[in-house]
Motif scaffolding. Structure first.
Motif, short mmCIF file in Angstrom:
data_model
loop_
_atom_site.label_atom_id
_atom_site.label_comp_id
_atom_site.label_asym_id
_atom_site.label_seq_id
_atom_site.Cartn_x
_atom_site.Cartn_y
_atom_site.Cartn_z
N SER A 168 0.84 -1.19 0.00
CA SER A 168 0.00 0.00 0.00
C SER A 168 0.88 1.25 0.00
O SER A 168 1.63 1.48 0.95
N GLY A 169 0.76 2.05 -1.07
CA GLY A 169 1.53 3.28 -1.13
C GLY A 169 1.19 4.21 0.01
O GLY A 169 2.06 4.91 0.55
N GLN A 170 -0.08 4.24 0.41
CA GLN A 170 -0.49 5.10 1.52
C GLN A 170 0.18 4.66 2.81
O GLN A 170 0.63 5.49 3.61
N ARG A 171 0.27 3.33 3.04
CA ARG A 171 0.91 2.83 4.25
C ARG A 171 2.41 3.13 4.24
O ARG A 171 3.00 3.46 5.28
N VAL A 172 3.02 3.01 3.08
CA VAL A 172 4.45 3.29 2.97
C VAL A 172 4.71 4.76 3.29
O VAL A 172 5.62 5.10 4.06
N LEU A 173 3.90 5.64 2.71
CA LEU A 173 4.08 7.07 2.98
C LEU A 173 3.84 7.37 4.46
O LEU A 173 4.59 8.15 5.07
N TYR A 174 2.83 6.76 5.06
CA TYR A 174 2.51 6.99 6.47
C TYR A 174 3.69 6.64 7.37
O TYR A 174 4.11 7.43 8.22
N GLN A 175 4.27 5.44 7.15
CA GLN A 175 5.38 5.06 8.02
C GLN A 175 6.64 5.85 7.70
O GLN A 175 7.44 6.17 8.59
N ALA A 176 6.82 6.25 6.43
CA ALA A 176 8.00 7.03 6.07
C ALA A 176 7.98 8.40 6.73
O ALA A 176 8.99 8.86 7.28
N VAL A 177 6.82 9.07 6.72
CA VAL A 177 6.72 10.39 7.34
C VAL A 177 6.91 10.28 8.85
O VAL A 177 7.56 11.13 9.47
N HIS A 178 6.37 9.23 9.45
CA HIS A 178 6.52 9.05 10.90
C HIS A 178 7.96 8.75 11.30
O HIS A 178 8.37 9.04 12.42
N GLN A 179 8.74 8.18 10.40
CA GLN A 179 10.13 7.83 10.73
C GLN A 179 11.14 8.87 10.24
O GLN A 179 12.28 8.89 10.70
N ALA A 180 10.72 9.74 9.32
CA ALA A 180 11.66 10.70 8.75
C ALA A 180 12.08 11.75 9.78
O ALA A 180 11.26 12.24 10.56
#
Length: 712
Positions: A168-180
């Motif tokens: 899921s692209g949305q899930r990838v973006l969600y975790q990426a923003v939270h970890q960035a």
């Protein structure tokens, strides 16, 4: 040296024609430091610049991330899917320059889509710094189509390695923003998604682990800890004000004092003029049952909210002072916050004694979820969509300040506003709803009953503790053009409190008798003209309605309703002299039922001139063609000219009709007693008043028939 970028191209069907379009757009980029990886389910022909190809592997995002983690050599990694393409040959260079200069781990470029041969260019609404973070991510995902996946996303390789591969692209973006460590909405454009078949812009999907803030978790912890709130015996009320809101205070404070005793009233401000402070001190003198306490917001606290973006609202930054109340009132444990467009209808004791059950605040639902899309095009709220049923109104808040200070939530609400205000529809109210989503105590609607709710959830006035005049603002000129009798009753109650408060304060030295000419059929709802009179800042008014006999039943009923709250008199003979004879004011003001006063200070401006000795005051006007509804006006300076005598042929517009004059009552009564024809009165007064004032501004609207257009 510019960073190298790895572009991972996914070709789910292995369609060479679609893949060719994607790869051609990469090859045409002016940026040199590019590594290209291709993933396809079977072998395909590839151009020489492709460094690595992975065939026989599912070309989905999970495998794309896994392969990138294992093989990508670029400092940044981005993903593409055939047949999508890069929009312009310089786009990659612009994006890499931006992520390198801003030193970010994540950058999201502006998004373009191509559907049925048409390009749709979407640009992110960026905050002051363009930062993307866990606070604003979900609102951005809902608001922007491009933020529902990874297309156009640049990830620093160190961040990529920390991600869990998923499809899921949305899930990838969600975790990426939270970890960035730092994520940025880029100003540059990069990716064009070709909308066809199953290849569509992904819809937003709420996930079980999503949250707008930590407030819900904190409330659960507080409740589990057995926290017991302490409710002081004495009620504390806070109003946040500035110079523009001082004039709204008398009716509100009067309504509080009518129903409450021995109450602490905190007046919170950042800057006030000497005149405004004097007005507050006068209010304190006249309402001794309320303990007035002025609290100035420190410069340090005010600076926290100054950077908040208010470009989408007409509100001052001081609207966020309510968020800072835990620190503006450090010695107060609990407070009721009220907007200045509220009206207290009963004792606040039941609200004060309400237990918040471990929540930071209590609030009531807003009108917005009741409305249909036709009534409110901004609803469902773009930041909440179908979760907006829990949206609350921040105009009345019961706040546990002790708890707020303990968990520092005020600063978190401010951060929410700083990060997300560019998307807001309702300023601080949206910030409150984002942070306290599903983490507030729902109060009964009687504690913040918005007047529009009369159309949906009818309550009797006896069952309303706080009436909130949002939407139907009492200081709008045509607010009483409303078909709901309960809304009209609420407005009349506000105007009554406003007049009685002014009487108590001795605000106006002279009474004005307003003669309303209703001798011809009204072409508009009576509320149009009467609103513009009742909302006047000058409240020492009585109203004399002049008619030819009995009015139609609907109009008579409407006026009888007004007469319950306001000083109305009726003269049914059709004789102006008889109407004027009923006047008890020192001045008379004449209006036609189809006229409209355009500012709430019109009569106040007239009386200011009268207080300087003018016995006759007139002004210029705008005019409206009744047939076409076209309004004709001029920009004219707000100046006043005084004359001892006025030439007979001068100022014909200003002195053309009776229904534009304020005149000393003795002069008007003497003229009518002498038998002067009604149409000759303005000309006579112009010559005999002794001192005349002419206001240059066009302060009222005259309605004319097309045949009379030239006679204005």
């Amino acid at each position: 040296m510019m960073p190298k970028v790895t572009i991972v191209v996914l070709s789910p069907q292995g369609d060479e024609e679609k893949l060719k379009r994607t790869l051609n757009s990469i090859s045409q980029q002016t940026y040199d430091e590019v590594e290209t990886l291709v993933i396809a389910p079977h072998a395909v022909t590839l151009p020489a610049f492709v460094e690595q190809a992975f065939f026989g592997t599912p070309a989905d995002l999970t495998h794309g991330i896994t392969i990138a983690q294992q093989h990508a050599k670029g400092e940044f990694v981005t993903f593409m899917q055939a047949p999508d393409f890069i929009t312009d040959e310089g786009d990659l260079a612009h994006c890499l320059a931006e992520v390198d200069q801003r030193d970010v781990e994540l950058g999201m470029a502006n998004f373009t889509s191509l559907k049925d041969g048409l390009f749709y260019f979407r640009t992110y609404v960026r905050g002051n710094y363009g930062l993307l973070n866990p606070t604003n991510l979900i609102p951005y995902m809902r608001f922007h189509l491009g933020l529902r996946g990874v297309w156009g996303l640049f990830l620093r390789r160190e961040l990529l390695m920390r991600l869990t591969p998923q499809n899921s692209g949305q899930r990838v973006l969600y975790q990426a923003v939270h970890q960035a460590k730092k994520a940025l909405l880029l100003e540059s454009r990069f990716y064009c998604l070709v909308v066809e078949g199953s290849h569509q812009v992904a819809p937003f999907e709420w996930q079980a682990d999503y949250e707008y803030s930590d407030a819900h978790r904190l409330v659960q912890e507080i409740q589990a800890s057995g926290y017991q709130e302490q409710i002081p015996a004495q009620i504390n009320v806070a109003l946040c004000i500035d110079d523009n809101l001082i004039r709204r205070l008398p009716p509100l404070i009067y309504s509080i004092a009518k129903h409450n005793q021995d109450l602490n009233l905190y007046l919170v401000y950042y800057r006030l003029t000497t005149a405004s402070r004097a007005a507050l001190l006068q209010l304190a003198d006249y309402f001794p049952q309320l303990h007035f306490k002025l609290r100035r917001v420190s410069k340090e606290l005010h600076q926290l909210i100054e950077p908040i973006d208010l470009s989408k609202t007409k509100l001052p930054v001081a609207t966020y002072h309510r968020v800072l109340l835990p620190y503006i009132l450090p010695d107060v444990s609990r407070v009721i916050y009220l907007d200045t467009d509220t009206q207290v209808m009963a004792s606040l004791q039941s609200l004060w004694q309400t237990k918040l059950a471990g929540n930071f605040l209590g609030a009531t639902g807003d009108i917005a979820p009741y409305l249909s899309p036709a009534e409110n095009p901004n609803w469902p709220h773009p930041m909440f969509e179908n979760q907006g049923e829990n949206y609350f109104n921040s105009g009345v808040l019961l706040m546990d300040l002790d708890l707020m200070r303990q968990y520092h939530v005020a600063f978190k609400v401010i951060k929410t506003a700083l990060d997300t205000a560019q998307l807001f529809v309702q300023a601080d109210q949206d910030a409150h709803n984002l942070y306290y989503f599903n983490a507030y105590h729902r109060l009964d609607i009687k504690y913040n009953y918005g007047t529009p709710i009369f159309d949906y959830d009818v309550r009797s006035f006896d069952d309303i503790v706080i009436l909130h005049h949002y939407v139907n603002k009492p200081w709008q000129p045509e607010v009483m053009v409303n078909d709901n009798p309960l809304v009209l009753a609420a407005l009349n109650g506000y105007y009554r409190d406003k007049r009685e408060a002014d009487e108590l304060l001795g605000k106006w030295a002279a009474k004005v008798s307003v003669v309303i000419d209703l001798r011809h059929p009204a072409h508009f709802n009576l509320g149009r003209c009467l609103s513009s009179l009742l909302y006047q800042s000058y409240t020492a008014l009585e109203f004399i309605v002049l008619t030819n006999g009995e009015l139609p039943a609907a109009q008579a009923q409407y006026l009888a309703g007004l007469a319950k709250d306001h000083p109305f008199k009726f003269e049914r003979s059709g004789q102006l002299a008889a109407a004027v004879a009923q006047a008890s004011g020192q001045y008379l003001y004449f209006v036609d039922i189809d006229d409209l006063l355009l500012q709430e200070t019109v009569i106040e401006q007239f009386m200011q001139a009268a207080q300087q000795g003018a016995r006759l005051v007139v002004s210029d006007h705008q005019w409206m063609n009744r047939q076409t509804n076209m309004i004709y006006w001029q920009n004219k300076p707000a100046k006043v000219e005084f004359f001892q005598t006025v030439k007979p042929d001068a100022y014909q517009r200003e002195f053309g009709q009776l229904a534009r004059c304020l005149v000393a009552a003795d002069l008007a009564k003497a003229s009518l007693a002498s038998g002067v024809v009604e149409t000759d009165l303005p000309g006579l007064w112009k010559q005999t008043a002794g001192k005349v004032a002419i206001l240059a501004a066009q302060l009222w609207l005259m309605t004319v028939d097309p045949a009379s257009e030239g006679d204005t």
